[in-house]
Write a protein that holds these residues in place. Structure first.
Motif, PDB file in Angstrom:
ATOM      1  N   TYR A 152       0.826  -1.213   0.000  1.00  9.79           N
ATOM      2  CA  TYR A 152       0.000   0.000   0.000  1.00  9.79           C
ATOM      3  C   TYR A 152       0.861   1.263   0.000  1.00  9.79           C
ATOM      4  O   TYR A 152       0.551   2.249  -0.695  1.00  9.79           O
ATOM      5  CB  TYR A 152      -0.928   0.006   1.210  1.00  9.79           C
ATOM      6  N   MET A 153       1.942   1.261   0.781  1.00 12.63           N
ATOM      7  CA  MET A 153       2.815   2.433   0.818  1.00 12.63           C
ATOM      8  C   MET A 153       3.528   2.625  -0.511  1.00 12.63           C
ATOM      9  O   MET A 153       3.684   3.764  -0.976  1.00 12.63           O
ATOM     10  CB  MET A 153       3.839   2.277   1.949  1.00 12.63           C
ATOM     11  N   GLN A 154       3.938   1.524  -1.141  1.00 14.44           N
ATOM     12  CA  GLN A 154       4.578   1.630  -2.452  1.00 14.44           C
ATOM     13  C   GLN A 154       3.596   2.155  -3.491  1.00 14.44           C
ATOM     14  O   GLN A 154       3.951   2.968  -4.357  1.00 14.44           O
ATOM     15  CB  GLN A 154       5.118   0.259  -2.876  1.00 14.44           C
ATOM     16  N   LEU A 155       2.347   1.689  -3.413  1.00 17.42           N
ATOM     17  CA  LEU A 155       1.334   2.168  -4.356  1.00 17.42           C
ATOM     18  C   LEU A 155       1.040   3.647  -4.133  1.00 17.42           C
ATOM     19  O   LEU A 155       0.877   4.408  -5.101  1.00 17.42           O
ATOM     20  CB  LEU A 155       0.056   1.342  -4.191  1.00 17.42           C
ATOM     21  N   GLU A 156       0.982   4.059  -2.875  1.00 17.79           N
ATOM     22  CA  GLU A 156       0.740   5.482  -2.588  1.00 17.79           C
ATOM     23  C   GLU A 156       1.899   6.335  -3.076  1.00 17.79           C
ATOM     24  O   GLU A 156       1.694   7.418  -3.647  1.00 17.79           O
ATOM     25  CB  GLU A 156       0.545   5.668  -1.086  1.00 17.79           C
ATOM     26  N   LEU A 157       3.123   5.851  -2.853  1.00 21.61           N
ATOM     27  CA  LEU A 157       4.295   6.574  -3.352  1.00 21.61           C
ATOM     28  C   LEU A 157       4.261   6.649  -4.867  1.00 21.61           C
ATOM     29  O   LEU A 157       4.594   7.689  -5.462  1.00 21.61           O
ATOM     30  CB  LEU A 157       5.566   5.873  -2.876  1.00 21.61           C
ATOM     31  N   ASN A 158       3.863   5.553  -5.505  1.00 23.13           N
ATOM     32  CA  ASN A 158       3.769   5.541  -6.967  1.00 23.13           C
ATOM     33  C   ASN A 158       2.760   6.575  -7.460  1.00 23.13           C
ATOM     34  O   ASN A 158       3.019   7.303  -8.432  1.00 23.13           O
ATOM     35  CB  ASN A 158       3.371   4.139  -7.425  1.00 23.13           C
ATOM     36  N   ARG A 159       1.625   6.670  -6.791  1.00 24.49           N
ATOM     37  CA  ARG A 159       0.593   7.617  -7.222  1.00 24.49           C
ATOM     38  C   ARG A 159       1.023   9.059  -7.001  1.00 24.49           C
ATOM     39  O   ARG A 159       0.752   9.945  -7.827  1.00 24.49           O
ATOM     40  CB  ARG A 159      -0.707   7.328  -6.473  1.00 24.49           C
ATOM     41  N   SER A 161       4.125  10.098  -7.039  1.00 26.53           N
ATOM     42  CA  SER A 161       5.135  10.354  -8.068  1.00 26.53           C
ATOM     43  C   SER A 161       4.484  10.575  -9.424  1.00 26.53           C
ATOM     44  O   SER A 161       4.923  11.440 -10.211  1.00 26.53           O
ATOM     45  CB  SER A 161       6.124   9.193  -8.138  1.00 26.53           C
ATOM     46  N   ALA A 162       3.431   9.801  -9.711  1.00 25.77           N
ATOM     47  CA  ALA A 162       2.730   9.974 -10.987  1.00 25.77           C
ATOM     48  C   ALA A 162       2.063  11.335 -11.064  1.00 25.77           C
ATOM     49  O   ALA A 162       2.103  12.005 -12.116  1.00 25.77           O
ATOM     50  CB  ALA A 162       1.698   8.864 -11.157  1.00 25.77           C
ATOM     51  N   ALA A 163       1.449  11.777  -9.953  1.00 23.50           N
ATOM     52  CA  ALA A 163       0.814  13.101  -9.948  1.00 23.50           C
ATOM     53  C   ALA A 163       1.859  14.192 -10.143  1.00 23.50           C
ATOM     54  O   ALA A 163       1.631  15.172 -10.886  1.00 23.50           O
ATOM     55  CB  ALA A 163       0.062  13.311  -8.643  1.00 23.50           C
ATOM     56  N   LEU A 164       3.012  14.030  -9.489  1.00 24.16           N
ATOM     57  CA  LEU A 164       4.069  15.013  -9.649  1.00 24.16           C
ATOM     58  C   LEU A 164       4.630  14.988 -11.062  1.00 24.16           C
ATOM     59  O   LEU A 164       4.942  16.040 -11.655  1.00 24.16           O
ATOM     60  CB  LEU A 164       5.175  14.729  -8.627  1.00 24.16           C
ATOM     61  N   LEU A 187       8.732  14.245 -23.809  1.00 25.64           N
ATOM     62  CA  LEU A 187       8.737  12.798 -24.032  1.00 25.64           C
ATOM     63  C   LEU A 187       9.327  12.052 -22.833  1.00 25.64           C
ATOM     64  O   LEU A 187       8.852  10.973 -22.461  1.00 25.64           O
ATOM     65  CB  LEU A 187       9.540  12.477 -25.298  1.00 25.64           C
ATOM     66  N   SER A 188      10.354  12.611 -22.210  1.00 24.88           N
ATOM     67  CA  SER A 188      10.951  11.974 -21.034  1.00 24.88           C
ATOM     68  C   SER A 188       9.951  11.910 -19.883  1.00 24.88           C
ATOM     69  O   SER A 188       9.831  10.884 -19.185  1.00 24.88           O
ATOM     70  CB  SER A 188      12.198  12.742 -20.589  1.00 24.88           C
ATOM     71  N   ALA A 189       9.217  13.008 -19.692  1.00 32.23           N
ATOM     72  CA  ALA A 189       8.223  13.026 -18.618  1.00 32.23           C
ATOM     73  C   ALA A 189       7.107  12.025 -18.892  1.00 32.23           C
ATOM     74  O   ALA A 189       6.665  11.302 -17.993  1.00 32.23           O
ATOM     75  CB  ALA A 189       7.651  14.428 -18.453  1.00 32.23           C
ATOM     76  N   GLU A 190       6.631  11.965 -20.118  1.00 31.04           N
ATOM     77  CA  GLU A 190       5.553  11.034 -20.451  1.00 31.04           C
ATOM     78  C   GLU A 190       6.030   9.577 -20.379  1.00 31.04           C
ATOM     79  O   GLU A 190       5.278   8.677 -19.981  1.00 31.04           O
ATOM     80  CB  GLU A 190       5.015  11.349 -21.841  1.00 31.04           C
ATOM     81  N   THR A 191       7.290   9.330 -20.743  1.00 32.58           N
ATOM     82  CA  THR A 191       7.836   7.973 -20.623  1.00 32.58           C
ATOM     83  C   THR A 191       7.918   7.540 -19.169  1.00 32.58           C
ATOM     84  O   THR A 191       7.556   6.410 -18.809  1.00 32.58           O
ATOM     85  CB  THR A 191       9.236   7.910 -21.258  1.00 32.58           C
ATOM     86  N   GLU A 192       8.398   8.448 -18.318  1.00 31.16           N
ATOM     87  CA  GLU A 192       8.473   8.126 -16.893  1.00 31.16           C
ATOM     88  C   GLU A 192       7.080   7.911 -16.307  1.00 31.16           C
ATOM     89  O   GLU A 192       6.881   7.028 -15.462  1.00 31.16           O
ATOM     90  CB  GLU A 192       9.189   9.263 -16.149  1.00 31.16           C
ATOM     91  N   LEU A 193       6.111   8.688 -16.763  1.00 34.38           N
ATOM     92  CA  LEU A 193       4.742   8.526 -16.282  1.00 34.38           C
ATOM     93  C   LEU A 193       4.194   7.156 -16.678  1.00 34.38           C
ATOM     94  O   LEU A 193       3.505   6.499 -15.891  1.00 34.38           O
ATOM     95  CB  LEU A 193       3.861   9.638 -16.849  1.00 34.38           C
ATOM     96  N   ALA A 194       4.506   6.693 -17.883  1.00 30.90           N
ATOM     97  CA  ALA A 194       4.061   5.376 -18.324  1.00 30.90           C
ATOM     98  C   ALA A 194       4.708   4.269 -17.477  1.00 30.90           C
ATOM     99  O   ALA A 194       4.071   3.267 -17.138  1.00 30.90           O
ATOM    100  CB  ALA A 194       4.389   5.177 -19.799  1.00 30.90           C
ATOM    101  N   LEU A 196       5.595   4.542 -14.370  1.00 32.66           N
ATOM    102  CA  LEU A 196       4.928   4.563 -13.077  1.00 32.66           C
ATOM    103  C   LEU A 196       3.577   3.849 -13.137  1.00 32.66           C
ATOM    104  O   LEU A 196       3.192   3.140 -12.193  1.00 32.66           O
ATOM    105  CB  LEU A 196       4.739   6.004 -12.608  1.00 32.66           C
ATOM    106  N   GLU A 197       2.863   4.045 -14.214  1.00 36.08           N
ATOM    107  CA  GLU A 197       1.576   3.359 -14.364  1.00 36.08           C
ATOM    108  C   GLU A 197       1.761   1.846 -14.442  1.00 36.08           C
ATOM    109  O   GLU A 197       0.954   1.077 -13.907  1.00 36.08           O
ATOM    110  CB  GLU A 197       0.860   3.876 -15.608  1.00 36.08           C
ATOM    111  N   GLU A 198       2.838   1.418 -15.083  1.00 34.31           N
ATOM    112  CA  GLU A 198       3.117  -0.020 -15.147  1.00 34.31           C
ATOM    113  C   GLU A 198       3.466  -0.574 -13.758  1.00 34.31           C
ATOM    114  O   GLU A 198       3.009  -1.652 -13.372  1.00 34.31           O
ATOM    115  CB  GLU A 198       4.275  -0.277 -16.110  1.00 34.31           C
ATOM    116  N   SER A 199       4.256   0.192 -12.996  1.00 29.53           N
ATOM    117  CA  SER A 199       4.627  -0.262 -11.656  1.00 29.53           C
ATOM    118  C   SER A 199       3.416  -0.343 -10.738  1.00 29.53           C
ATOM    119  O   SER A 199       3.369  -1.176  -9.832  1.00 29.53           O
ATOM    120  CB  SER A 199       5.671   0.679 -11.056  1.00 29.53           C
ATOM    121  N   ALA A 200       2.430   0.522 -10.971  1.00 30.86           N
ATOM    122  CA  ALA A 200       1.239   0.517 -10.121  1.00 30.86           C
ATOM    123  C   ALA A 200       0.525  -0.828 -10.199  1.00 30.86           C
ATOM    124  O   ALA A 200      -0.004  -1.313  -9.186  1.00 30.86           O
ATOM    125  CB  ALA A 200       0.301   1.646 -10.528  1.00 30.86           C
ATOM    126  N   PHE A 201       0.511  -1.444 -11.373  1.00 27.86           N
ATOM    127  CA  PHE A 201      -0.132  -2.754 -11.511  1.00 27.86           C
ATOM    128  C   PHE A 201       0.613  -3.811 -10.682  1.00 27.86           C
ATOM    129  O   PHE A 201      -0.017  -4.718 -10.112  1.00 27.86           O
ATOM    130  CB  PHE A 201      -0.193  -3.174 -12.973  1.00 27.86           C
TER     131      PHE A 201
END
Length: 440
Positions: A152-159, A161-164, A187-194, A196-201
């Motif tokens: 849960y803490m990792q998921l919250e940290l991921n979210r 980071s994704a918002a930031l 492109l770098s920001a959007e790649t990192e955001l993608a 993070l979304e993968e890690s959330a799963f």
């Protein structure tokens, strides 16, 4: 050798177990503090509902019933004979028509008391086996709980980071539109955001893996919803090797079980030596003659003894067998003690390692990483630092915080395993100020 549980203490153990089982518990998953799943609720649910723990308890309750059986005297014997018919002329009062007899063997050698002592030691060993199962289940419940809390803490940290990262991407896009930044920043920001979304799963999968484990331990359907656990806290404990080794040798169920095996084997050896002592059987007989009018014509009293001396091979072999059983139990205790000390040292080293990592990340690395992100963000907003530096700093800060939660989880897991080895909760560490206060 002095054992922890003499036979006269057995009723105390039995009563303690009954009180423990009948004590009220808080059902796991209860909404206590705004929908927070507490560790105490999970442990209480496991201890009250787990079927394997109930099986261990039933086994202990069954074994303790052997004590009165082993201590009991031999059953008295009674017989009744009656003459059905005689062929030929028989004068009256020449033969008995009815005869009855009552006989009781007297255990003057005390073998029954020794057998009762052996059964009592086995009952205490069964109680410690029940206690061991408690520790194992509690450790498993704590492990699943800590894993769930970390996920849960990792998921919250991921979210977070994704918002930031979304904010970074939006800022980079605006600057790209006015020509102050290149498209590579966007492109770098959007790649990192993608990413993070993968890690959330992955974190959601870890949550879905831990929840069924907790439900299964509490004997509930695997799909039963659970509240979110409370965030993990860093609570140092006393990690003195000498003290923990002493606690493990004094309280670990495996050590206590091995000690009770020696007590049971020694009691059986003493009983085997007593097999050489004859035990008398006293009897009372009543006869009625064929022509007598009274109910009982005569009363006879007698006794008999067994003669074990004519079966020397049998009883000598019994003594030798039990001597070897005592020797085997003593070697087993030595092996368990050595194994316990080795496991305690390894587990203590693991706990100390994650204790060090957790403190290092909490007190040094995490504040430095957060300060670096703040500096790079201010520099990026004033065009003094490029976006790649900010992105790298943000990635590093996220990884540092993620590793901090991982280390904290493994620290709790190491303590849970260490307490299972020790067989008792570990004392919290005292601060230097507390030491000074105590010395005053």
């Amino acid at each position: 050798m002095k054992f922890k549980y003499p036979l006269y203490a057995l009723p105390v153990l039995l009563a303690a177990g009954v009180v423990f089982a009948d004590s009220p518990v808080q059902p796991a998953g209860t909404v206590a503090d705004g929908g927070v799943l507490s560790l105490d609720a999970v442990v209480a649910g496991v201890l009250s509902n787990n079927p394997s723990l109930k099986a261990a308890r039933a086994n202990w309750e069954a074994v303790k019933e052997r004590v009165p059986q082993a201590r009991a005297w031999e059953d008295p014997r009674a017989s009744f004979d009656v003459s059905v018919d005689r062929f030929g002329e028989i004068p009256q009062n020449s033969f008995t028509d009815e005869k009855f007899m009552v006989e009781q063997t007297l255990p003057i050698s005390g073998k029954n008391r020794l057998r009762g002592r052996a059964a009592g030691a086995e009952a205490v060993g069964a109680f410690e086996d029940f206690h061991r199962r408690e520790h194992e289940l509690v450790a498993s419940a704590r492990s699943a709980y800590f894993s769930l809390a970390n996920a849960y803490m990792q998921l919250e940290l991921n979210r977070k980071s994704a918002a930031l990262m979304k904010q970074f991407a939006e800022i980079s896009r605006r600057k790209y539109e006015v020509g102050t930044r290149t498209e590579a920043d966007v492109l770098s920001a959007e790649t990192e955001l993608a990413r993070l979304e993968e890690s959330a799963f992955d974190f959601q999968r870890e949550i879905s893996d831990a929840q069924p484990q907790i439900n299964t331990l509490m004997n509930r359907p695997a799909q039963t919803p659970l509240d979110r656990p409370a965030p993990l806290e860093f609570k140092p404990v006393e990690l003195s090797l000498e003290k923990i080794e002493g606690m493990a040798l004094a309280h670990r169920p495996e050590v206590l079980i091995a000690e009770q095996k020696i007590a049971a084997a020694q009691a059986r050896l003493d009983a085997a030596h007593k097999e050489w002592v004859p035990e008398p059987a006293f009897r009372v007989e009543g006869d009625r003659y064929n022509g007598a009018s009274q109910a009982v014509s005569e009363v006879l009293v007698g006794f008999s003894i067994n003669l074990p001396w004519f079966n020397r091979a049998k009883y000598k072999a019994g003594v030798r067998e039990n001597q070897k059983m005592v020797e085997s139990a003593e070697h087993e205790l030595d092996a368990v003690r050595l194994d316990t000390l080795g496991m305690v040292r390894d587990q203590l080293k693991k706990a100390e390692t994650f204790h060090h990592h957790t403190e290092l990340f909490r007190d040094k690395l995490l504040p430095l990483a957060e300060q670096t992100v703040t500096d790079k963000r201010l520099g990026n907003e004033t065009d003094k630092a490029d976006f790649l530096e900010l992105l790298t700093a943000q990635q590093g800060a996220r990884e540092v915080e993620s590793m901090y939660w991982d280390h904290l989880m493994h620290y709790h897991l190491a303590l849970a395993e260490l307490e299972t080895l020790v067989g008792t909760p570990l004392a919290p560490a005292t601060s230097p100020t507390e030491h000074q206060h105590d010395s005053k």
